[in-house]
Every structure is written in structure tokens, then in C-alpha cells.
Scaffold this active site. Structure first.
Site, mmCIF file in Angstrom:
data_model
loop_
_atom_site.group_PDB
_atom_site.id
_atom_site.type_symbol
_atom_site.label_atom_id
_atom_site.label_comp_id
_atom_site.label_asym_id
_atom_site.label_seq_id
_atom_site.Cartn_x
_atom_site.Cartn_y
_atom_site.Cartn_z
ATOM 1 N N LYS A 122 -17.488 16.948 29.640
ATOM 2 C CA LYS A 122 -17.695 17.457 31.001
ATOM 3 C C LYS A 122 -16.687 18.547 31.338
ATOM 4 O O LYS A 122 -16.996 19.500 32.029
ATOM 5 C CB LYS A 122 -17.588 16.322 32.017
ATOM 6 C CG LYS A 122 -18.823 15.455 32.047
ATOM 7 C CD LYS A 122 -18.929 14.672 33.326
ATOM 8 C CE LYS A 122 -20.242 13.917 33.356
ATOM 9 N NZ LYS A 122 -20.387 13.007 34.461
ATOM 10 N N LYS B 135 -29.109 15.074 24.557
ATOM 11 C CA LYS B 135 -29.586 14.019 25.450
ATOM 12 C C LYS B 135 -30.252 14.656 26.672
ATOM 13 O O LYS B 135 -29.803 15.709 27.140
ATOM 14 C CB LYS B 135 -28.352 13.208 25.884
ATOM 15 C CG LYS B 135 -28.652 12.063 26.814
ATOM 16 C CD LYS B 135 -27.350 11.378 27.201
ATOM 17 C CE LYS B 135 -27.615 10.447 28.365
ATOM 18 N NZ LYS B 135 -26.441 9.739 28.824
ATOM 19 N N LYS C 280 -29.681 16.717 33.352
ATOM 20 C CA LYS C 280 -29.881 17.820 34.286
ATOM 21 C C LYS C 280 -28.987 19.014 33.940
ATOM 22 O O LYS C 280 -29.406 20.163 33.991
ATOM 23 C CB LYS C 280 -29.564 17.318 35.702
ATOM 24 C CG LYS C 280 -30.375 18.011 36.747
ATOM 25 C CD LYS C 280 -30.442 17.229 38.021
ATOM 26 C CE LYS C 280 -31.797 16.596 38.126
ATOM 27 N NZ LYS C 280 -31.996 15.679 39.183
#
Ligand code: SF4
Length: 327
Positions: free
Chosen positions: A115, A195, A198
């Protein structure tokens, strides 16, 4: 009456509605657990604010996620369903668990590394401490069963370590939770590589209409070895086949498997069959969502009632925590 005292906790961020990946990978599993366990399902808005978001639209996103979950089958009569920030004990316990969590363990978390690469411009301490808030979410209800995907196992292991350190230091209070993997295989995005997520822009929205579903499936990646119509393929290497296994009946799955391996069917037909099965699966859910969306006050009442029930448990736990810690 549930004959099991095991407690399940899981949360989902209000990131603007469900997509097929989190519906298949998580929410569908939650729905099946409700009749067997004491379940708490939470819209984790405190987690969501660790990434850039628009405050003006935040409540609408929370309501939209709640409507998706209710339409999917989360039943407030069977489960405690609430918004994280309506139970402030989550952040109180998070601070306490921060004080026993080794810094090195947090810095090794794969999800933080990923992230922080994606959101390079806005890395904050909240994103770094995210797993500690997850530990607090779970420990607050002494949850011992955590439905997760493979990629979340590392987080459950860290939660186990954090509560173990707490228990050793202050006396046993929290169970060490166990991951519960769903039987559904990992759902990749439409690119067939990462995966479904969004942030990767490779999803199909839960409430996508017929045209969008058919268009997106038609453009989705298949077995990369099957380049021409006459090539045989390997369905195990194709995300379309993985989705068939979730949405289609046994005959259709067998038809896709055999037809792919023998080149009896082409990818166009295989994809059309998948779109039809998926649209069929979602048709009732879409109608239920429309009904929920038309009654936002009912959704708010359900979430408030859920928060009241969650808070009773959370406050009991915090009383025990304070007593053990001499606070
Ligand atoms: Fe995938 Fe179906 Fe094409 Fe085989 S026939 S590669 S399973 S889309």
C-alpha cells in the site's frame, strides 16, 4: 438458537460499494457463517481514513456499502452489524495494543509495503498501524474465528502475536484467533493477474448492470496459452473458469472444463455463459439493494442498533482491560 459460542469478526471498508472480488471472497462466506456463529460484521470507516478520501461523500459510501451487505444477506437479526466509529472502544483498545506491538513486526507486513508503494504520496502512521487497529477490532469482542483470504493470513498471525504479548504481560484475557479460509479460490481481476481490487481498476462492480457485466467479461483475460479458437486451453489457468466455479451450475462448469480442454467451445461462448450465470445470481440481490437504497433511515437504524449491541460487549472488555493494566 446457535449452539456454538465461537465468535466471528470481520470488517470491510466503505470504499464505494462491493465488487465481485470482495463479494465472492468475503461477503458470501460471511452470510453462510451467520447461522452457526456469533457474528459481528463491521464497516471499518476508521481503517478507510488511512487513505485519501472525500469527507463530503463518506456517509453516502458507508450507506451504499451497508445496502450492499444487507442485500447480499447480512441479517441484522442474526449478526451484529455496525459502523466501527460508532464504537469508540476500537480506537481506545488500539492505542493500548500499540503499546505492546513490536515495531519490527509492523514494518514487515506485506500489505503495508504494497500500500505504501501504491499511495507513495500519502503514507501516514495510520496506514502503518492499521494491523494494530485490526487486532483491536478482533480482540474487543474476543473473536476467535476470522474469515479471511490467503493474503490476510499474515494479519491474523500478527493479531495472534499481539494478543499473546498482551496476555503474557497482563494476564490472559484475549483468545488467539484462528483464520477461517473460505472454500472459494482466489478471485483475480479482469486482467487475470492481480487480485481483484478497486485500486487495481480490474473489478466488476457488484451493482453493475447487464451491459457492463457482459462487456467487462468479454474483455477479460483468459488462459494466456489459448491464443486462437482452435487452441486447447487449461481452465485451471483461467480466471473465467474460476468465476464459473462460483456462479455456474455443475453442468455448465463441466461443459466449460471439457470444452476448453478439447477446444470444443471458444472463449466467447464460455464468457457468455459466465455472464448469464452471474447476472442470474445477482438479479435478486440487485432488487433487494434497490429496496434498501430507498430506505436509508432503516439502514441507519439497523447500524445504530448494531452499534449499541457491539458497545455493550466492547465496554465489558475494556473494563477488564483497564483492570488488568492498572488503568
Ligand atoms: Fe477460459 Fe473458458 Fe476460454 Fe477456457 S474456454 S480459456 S475456461 S474462457
Amino acid at each position: 438458537m446457535k449452539d456454538c459460542i465461537d465468535t466471528v469478526f470481520s470488517g470491510i471498508q466503505p470504499s464505494g460499494g462491493l465488487h465481485w472480488g470482495n463479494y465472492i471472497g468475503a461477503v458470501h462466506h460471511w452470510v453462510t457463517l451467520q447461522s452457526q456463529y456469533r457474528c459481528l460484521f463491521c464497516i471499518v470507516d476508521y481503517h478507510a481514513i488511512t487513505q485519501a478520501y472525500e469527507p463530503k461523500h463518506f456517509q453516502a459510501k458507508i450507506l451504499d456499502m451497508a445496502a450492499d451487505l444487507l442485500a447480499s444477506g447480512i441479517d441484522p437479526n442474526q449478526s451484529i452489524f455496525f459502523i466501527q466509529s460508532d464504537v469508540p472502544e476500537h480506537t481506545e483498545l488500539c492505542w493500548i495494543l500499540n503499546s505492546v506491538t513490536p515495531f519490527g513486526d509492523l514494518s514487515r507486513m506485506t500489505q503495508f509495503k504494497e500500500k505504501s508503494q501504491q499511495h507513495n504520496a500519502s503514507i501516514n502512521a495510520g496506514l502503518f498501524g492499521y494491523p494494530v487497529l485490526q487486532a483491536a477490532d478482533i480482540a474487543l469482542y474476543k473473536a476467535n474465528k476470522i474469515p479471511v483470504g490467503q493474503d490476510q493470513i499474515q494479519h491474523v498471525e500478527l493479531v495472534r502475536r499481539i494478543v499473546r504479548i498482551f496476555n503474557q504481560r497482563f494476564g490472559t484475557l484475549f483468545p488467539e484467533p484462528e483464520p477461517m479460509l473460505s472454500q472459494t479460490p482466489k478471485i483475480l481481476g479482469l486482467d487475470g493477474q492481480a487480485k481483484m481490487s478497486k485500486s487495481m481498476n480490474n473489478t466488476i462492480e457488484f451493482s453493475a448492470n447487464q451491459d457492463v457485466v457482459r462487456k467487462k467479461i468479454a474483455a477479460a483475460a483468459t488462459d494466456p496459452q489459448r491464443k486462437r479458437r482452435n487452441d486447447t486451453g487449461n481452465p485451471e489457468h483461467c480466471n473465467i473458469y474460476t468465476l464459473h466455479q462460483f456462479f455456474s451450475d455443475k453442468e455448465t462448469i463441466a461443459w466449460a472444463n471439457h470444452g476448453c480442454k478439447t477446444a470444443d467451445i471458444g472463449c466467447v461462448d464460455c464468457k457468455k455463459a459466465l455472464s448469464t450465470a452471474a447476472l442470474d445470481h445477482f438479479s435478486e440481490i440487485r432488487m433487494r439493494k434497490e429496496t434498501w437504497i430507498a430506505q436509508p433511515d432503516n439502514i441507519k437504524d439497523i447500524l445504530k442498533t448494531g452499534a449499541q449491541k457491539a458497545r455493550v460487549i466492547a465496554q465489558e472488555t475494556m473494563n477488564e482491560v483497564r483492570e488488568k493494566m492498572g488503568l
